[in-house]
Scaffold this active site. Structure first.
Site, PDB file in Angstrom:
ATOM      1  N   HIS A  49       0.829  -1.206   0.000  1.00 38.33           N
ATOM      2  CA  HIS A  49       0.000   0.000   0.000  1.00 38.33           C
ATOM      3  C   HIS A  49       0.865   1.258   0.000  1.00 38.33           C
ATOM      4  O   HIS A  49       0.588   2.224  -0.718  1.00 38.33           O
ATOM      5  CB  HIS A  49      -0.933  -0.026   1.220  1.00 38.33           C
ATOM      6  CG  HIS A  49      -1.717   1.241   1.403  1.00 38.33           C
ATOM      7  ND1 HIS A  49      -1.396   2.164   2.364  1.00 38.33           N
ATOM      8  CD2 HIS A  49      -2.783   1.729   0.729  1.00 38.33           C
ATOM      9  CE1 HIS A  49      -2.255   3.176   2.277  1.00 38.33           C
ATOM     10  NE2 HIS A  49      -3.104   2.938   1.300  1.00 38.33           N
ATOM     11  N   GLU A  54       2.144   1.762  -3.376  1.00 38.01           N
ATOM     12  CA  GLU A  54       1.075   2.302  -4.233  1.00 38.01           C
ATOM     13  C   GLU A  54       1.054   3.833  -4.116  1.00 38.01           C
ATOM     14  O   GLU A  54       0.958   4.548  -5.113  1.00 38.01           O
ATOM     15  CB  GLU A  54      -0.271   1.698  -3.826  1.00 38.01           C
ATOM     16  CG  GLU A  54      -1.460   2.230  -4.609  1.00 38.01           C
ATOM     17  CD  GLU A  54      -2.611   2.623  -3.708  1.00 38.01           C
ATOM     18  OE1 GLU A  54      -2.925   3.821  -3.640  1.00 38.01           O
ATOM     19  OE2 GLU A  54      -3.200   1.725  -3.044  1.00 38.01           O
ATOM     20  N   HIS A  55       1.160   4.337  -2.888  1.00 37.54           N
ATOM     21  CA  HIS A  55       1.216   5.798  -2.713  1.00 37.54           C
ATOM     22  C   HIS A  55       2.451   6.392  -3.403  1.00 37.54           C
ATOM     23  O   HIS A  55       2.373   7.432  -4.052  1.00 37.54           O
ATOM     24  CB  HIS A  55       1.272   6.150  -1.217  1.00 37.54           C
ATOM     25  CG  HIS A  55      -0.071   6.216  -0.565  1.00 37.54           C
ATOM     26  ND1 HIS A  55      -0.553   7.352   0.022  1.00 37.54           N
ATOM     27  CD2 HIS A  55      -1.040   5.275  -0.407  1.00 37.54           C
ATOM     28  CE1 HIS A  55      -1.763   7.119   0.517  1.00 37.54           C
ATOM     29  NE2 HIS A  55      -2.071   5.862   0.278  1.00 37.54           N
ATOM     30  N   GLU A  68      -4.193   8.365   6.978  1.00 40.01           N
ATOM     31  CA  GLU A  68      -5.187   7.500   6.348  1.00 40.01           C
ATOM     32  C   GLU A  68      -5.607   6.395   7.326  1.00 40.01           C
ATOM     33  O   GLU A  68      -6.782   6.066   7.458  1.00 40.01           O
ATOM     34  CB  GLU A  68      -4.605   6.882   5.065  1.00 40.01           C
ATOM     35  CG  GLU A  68      -5.614   6.044   4.298  1.00 40.01           C
ATOM     36  CD  GLU A  68      -5.052   5.430   3.019  1.00 40.01           C
ATOM     37  OE1 GLU A  68      -3.853   5.651   2.708  1.00 40.01           O
ATOM     38  OE2 GLU A  68      -5.809   4.723   2.330  1.00 40.01           O
TER      39      GLU A  68
END
Lengths: 448, 432
Positions: free
Chosen positions: A64, A67-68, A144
């Site tokens: 993740h 991905e950022h 987040e």
């Protein structure tokens, strides 16, 4: 009987889905194209076979995080350029990470597909990972996590349940990662993760929209064919240890309303020895909670009036063994134990008695209708193909789904309920609310 | 391929308005019911939506009444209780849905168009709309459910912030409360209140019908005739009062057990037919409306890593809807985040957008125009909006041209006139 008649009609009426065109480039990139000419728009999604279930301990959430970081630029297109170019071309874009995949997508007016390809091909090979950018983005991911999980008691309960339910399966870790891991990624970790998994032979490109296969393939070859294949090291087997008894926890968090989660270990389509079992579990979930007339809302919300909300769910498309989940919120005056007992009573009924033909037919009718409705969304069609391919089922499985569901019998539904919804395979979590701070305004400042 | 054809027309002739062929067919039924229809071929399905001026702004003192009424439709109609009604739809693979905002509530149906399936779905929808039961036991059950849901929403700092935000912006105006209502207002409601609300607002004169799907016009006409014939005539809802002007800005801090502080800032600004609509809309794209490339996103997230999401948007309503700026950040960064937020907005208002930023915005909004209604669902949303707010039927045809015409000076002037930072209402909900 009436319902059966309808089912025949459904088959007569449902439009044949457009064909999927598959090709594999010499470098291993799999390309799936579906022509849909209803509007002059195209969706492009690139799916990588990597997600949180690929991560070793200490590195949870790194897929993740990567991905950022994929939006942080390459030599040719520095940080922010990717998004700027897509925006200036009227496009919409984003990305998502799951247990079993990481995917990036753009939706564009059809003539601009090449822009998406050029940018995705570039960041598949040339990502710039900088310490300074990582430092900032780590804070973003922490925020987040606070937003999605830390300040959401139900999401937290889910996280705790997963951590308890699985012993050796990587599904025990949250997709976003544990906070301590998020705080400690190094650039080198991300670099390695990127090099290990981001390669044409570990990716699937899905294109759905108002395009011609031949033209798309020309563009694909131009932008993706020159990318060298990597040697992808196979993932070690990650088999869940057998569960040998019920697992139970109570989670005490600041909250207002009690909440229950129950999960039974079940096979996914990928892990089922007999495929039909997965389809039967899917029908079982729909009988319980597929629509407003399903058993759980009809019996527990309306009939017995025990639950404020109630639901069941099953992820047929998981790469590994998964959980058949139940959730419930009691009405005032009822307890979580009441919820647990009521759900178990429904399960027992399903284990002993066949579901009625009309129930089964109703579920099938909805699946068939959905197969028409979902063609209204290019994005969803692409998503189904990409996901099935990426978890190792093969995209063809998503095209077969409707027919497979149609073959499920009432007896098969009973059998999977009996075989899998067993006490020894159950993990159960109670959310027991602790007092929250009163919401009182402490200060109003007037600005001048 | 009707839609495709329509795009061709739209893109080729949008600047020659006299020749722009509107794809939206509009007529009135013999009872005067207003109907909007787009034939969208290719998939054997129909989406329809019956929209009433029956949103939460009609609640009066009974906050949550509009929402409770809308929710009760699915609990029984005509000869059917909740279970039978649900089966009527489920048997034929149809779906009933509903939603509401401050201005309107809608009841919707998605169905296959097969001759053997659609009539059952339409008949059930018709019963639901025209003969809702609002039975006593169902009423009591849903009320209890809503009370628990409202309690649960109190776990969410974002919800608490939203409630305070609307109160701060709208004071005693009907937009001041959330559609969900409060535990107390819901507890005080009676079944008679719901019946009364239904009889007053769910009437033909207060309704529009929107259909998008693969059926011939004659069939759409038939469906519309039938639906409207069974609705009471009634009256159109009265216009809502004007939103009173704010007198001063404020910063309101609400303590909450959470690790993040949710910040909302804004003021009432934009109505649907506002002359400043396009300058404000395009300007906001640059300020906070463009997702990953907006100024707020850049200042808050990209440069400083302060939040996962940072955005601004206008919600145009019948009367001045809110301009909302939002973000969430860990508690200790609250003051910094508010400072950056205000600074970013102030700078934008003072200096306006750069020439480059405006060009990029216009390229996005015109280049991505087709994405706004590339399926039946999105198209239905647009048409319902156009129909409800009585925007010109060529709204979509002229959209790109309107966007292309906006200048930097217009954006700057509109923001300076309409977004007065001295009146900004800032709500922050979180821990210390």
């Amino acid at each position: 009987m009436l319902a059966r008649l309808f089912l025949g009609l459904f088959f007569a009426c449902s439009v044949q889905a457009a064909e999927v065109h598959e090709s594999i480039l010499a470098n291993g990139l799999k390309v799936l194209i579906k022509e849909q000419h209803r509007s002059p728009v195209v969706v492009a999604q690139i799916w990588y076979k990597v997600g949180s279930s690929y991560e070793p301990s200490g590195m949870t959430g790194i897929s993740h995080m990567l991905e950022h970081m994929m939006f942080k630029g390459t030599e040719q297109y520095p940080a922010g350029e990717f998004s700027k170019i897509i925006a200036e071309n009227g496009g919409r874009e984003n990305a998502f990470t799951g247990h079993d995949y990481t995917a990036y997508f753009q939706t564009l007016e059809k003539s601009r597909l090449a822009i998406s390809f050029e940018l995705e091909a570039d960041r598949m090979q040339h990502l710039h990972l900088l310490a300074e950018e990582l430092q900032k983005e780590r804070q973003v991911v922490m925020e987040e996590r606070r937003m999605r999980t830390e300040d959401n008691p139900r999401a937290k309960l889910h996280e705790y349940l997963m951590a308890m339910a699985y012993t050796s399966s990587p599904y025990k870790n949250p997709v976003i990662g544990w906070p301590i891991d998020i705080e400690n990624y190094q650039v080198a970790d991300l670099q390695q993760w990127y090099q290990r998994w981001y390669a044409p032979n570990n990716a699937t490109l899905v294109v759905v929209g108002d395009v011609q296969v031949a033209e798309v393939m020309q563009l694909v070859k131009k932008y993706f064919a020159p990318i060298p294949r990597h040697n992808i090291q196979a993932l070690k087997p990650q088999i869940e240890m057998p569960q040998v008894g019920v697992r139970r926890m109570s989670v005490r968090l600041p909250a207002k309303v009690p909440y229950l989660l129950m999960g039974y270990k079940v096979p996914s389509l990928k892990t089922a020895v007999d495929e039909w079992e997965a389809y039967a579990l899917d029908v079982l979930a729909a009988v319980l909670d597929g629509s407003d007339s399903a058993r759980l809302p009809a019996r527990l919300q309306r009939g017995q009036q025990l639950a404020t909300s109630v639901g069941a769910g099953y992820d047929l498309g998981a790469r590994l063994k998964t959980l058949f989940l139940f959730e419930a919120t009691p009405v005032k005056g009822k307890t979580l134990l009441d919820m647990e007992l009521a759900l178990k009573t429904e399960i027992r009924i399903l284990q002993r008695e066949l579901i009625s033909q009309s129930e089964l037919t109703r579920v099938k009718a909805q699946v068939l209708a959905n197969s028409v409705y979902e063609q209204d969304s290019l994005f969803y069609q692409a998503m189904k193909l990409g996901m099935a391919e990426t978890v190792g089922l093969g995209w063809q499985k998503s095209e077969q789904y409707r027919n497979k569901i149609n073959q499920v019998t009432a007896e098969q539904v009973r059998q999977v309920a009996e075989k899998y919804l067993m006490e020894s395979q159950l993990s159960i979590a109670y959310l027991e609310p602790q007092t929250m701070l009163a919401n009182t305004a402490t200060g109003v400042l007037h600005a001048h | 391929m009707h839609i495709k054809h329509w795009f061709f027309i739209l893109l080729s002739f949008y600047s020659v308005q006299a020749f722009a062929i509107s794809p939206i067919q509009h007529w009135q039924t013999s009872q005067g019911g207003r109907v909007y229809f787009v034939r969208s071929a290719g998939l054997p399905m129909l989406d329809m939506r019956l929209v009433f001026a029956a949103g939460s702004a009609r609640d009066g003192k009974q906050e949550g009444l509009a929402a409770l009424t809308a929710r009760l439709f699915a609990t029984g109609a005509g000869q059917w209780g909740a279970d039978e009604l649900a089966r009527q739809f489920d048997d034929v693979g149809a779906r009933f849905s509903y939603d509401l905002n401050q201005d309107y509530a809608w009841l919707g149906l998605r169905t296959l168009t097969q001759a053997e399936l659609m009539p059952q779905a339409l008949a059930a929808f018709q019963q639901l709309v025209t003969r809702p039961r609002f039975a006593e036991d169902e009423f009591a059950r849903i009320k209890a459910q809503v009370k628990i849901e409202l309690q649960q929403r109190q776990e969410q700092p974002g919800f608490v912030a939203k409630r305070a935000f609307y109160r701060a912006l709208y004071g005693s105006h009907p937009y001041a409360h959330l559609k969900e209502g409060t535990p107390q207002s819901i507890a005080d409601m009676t079944r008679a209140d719901v019946r009364h609300f239904y009889q007053k607002y769910y009437v033909a004169q207060n309704a529009i019908l929107v259909l998008v799907g693969d059926i011939p016009k004659a069939q759409a006409q038939q469906i519309a005739e039938h639906l409207f014939a069974n609705l009471k005539q009634g009256h159109q809802a009265q216009a809502l009062p004007k939103v009173p002007a704010l007198r001063q800005g404020q910063v309101q801090q609400i303590d909450f057990s959470s690790s993040q502080t949710h910040i909302l800032a804004g003021l009432p600004v934009l109505s649907r037919k506002d002359a400043d609509y396009f300058p404000l809309y395009v300007g906001n794209y640059i300020l906070g409306g463009s997702g990953l490339v907006s100024r707020l996103f850049d200042e808050i997230r990209e440069k400083r890593g302060l939040a996962y999401s940072a955005y601004s948007y206008f919600s145009p309503l019948a009367e001045a809807g809110p301009f909302t700026i939002g973000l969430q950040t860990q508690n200790k960064q609250r003051d910094l985040a508010i400072r950056v937020l205000k600074q970013t907005v102030r700078e934008f208002i003072e200096k306006g957008p750069s020439h480059l930023a405006l060009r990029a915005a216009q390229k996005n909004l015109t280049g991505g125009f087709v994405l706004r209604f590339d399926n039946n669902k999105k198209l239905l949303n647009y048409i319902a909006m156009i129909a409800f707010y009585q925007l010109p039927l060529d709204y979509l045809d002229t959209f790109q041209e309107q966007v292309a015409r906006v200048t930097r000076a217009q954006i700057q002037a509109a923001f300076q006139r309409r977004v007065n930072l001295d009146l900004l209402q800032i709500i922050s909900v979180g821990g210390q």
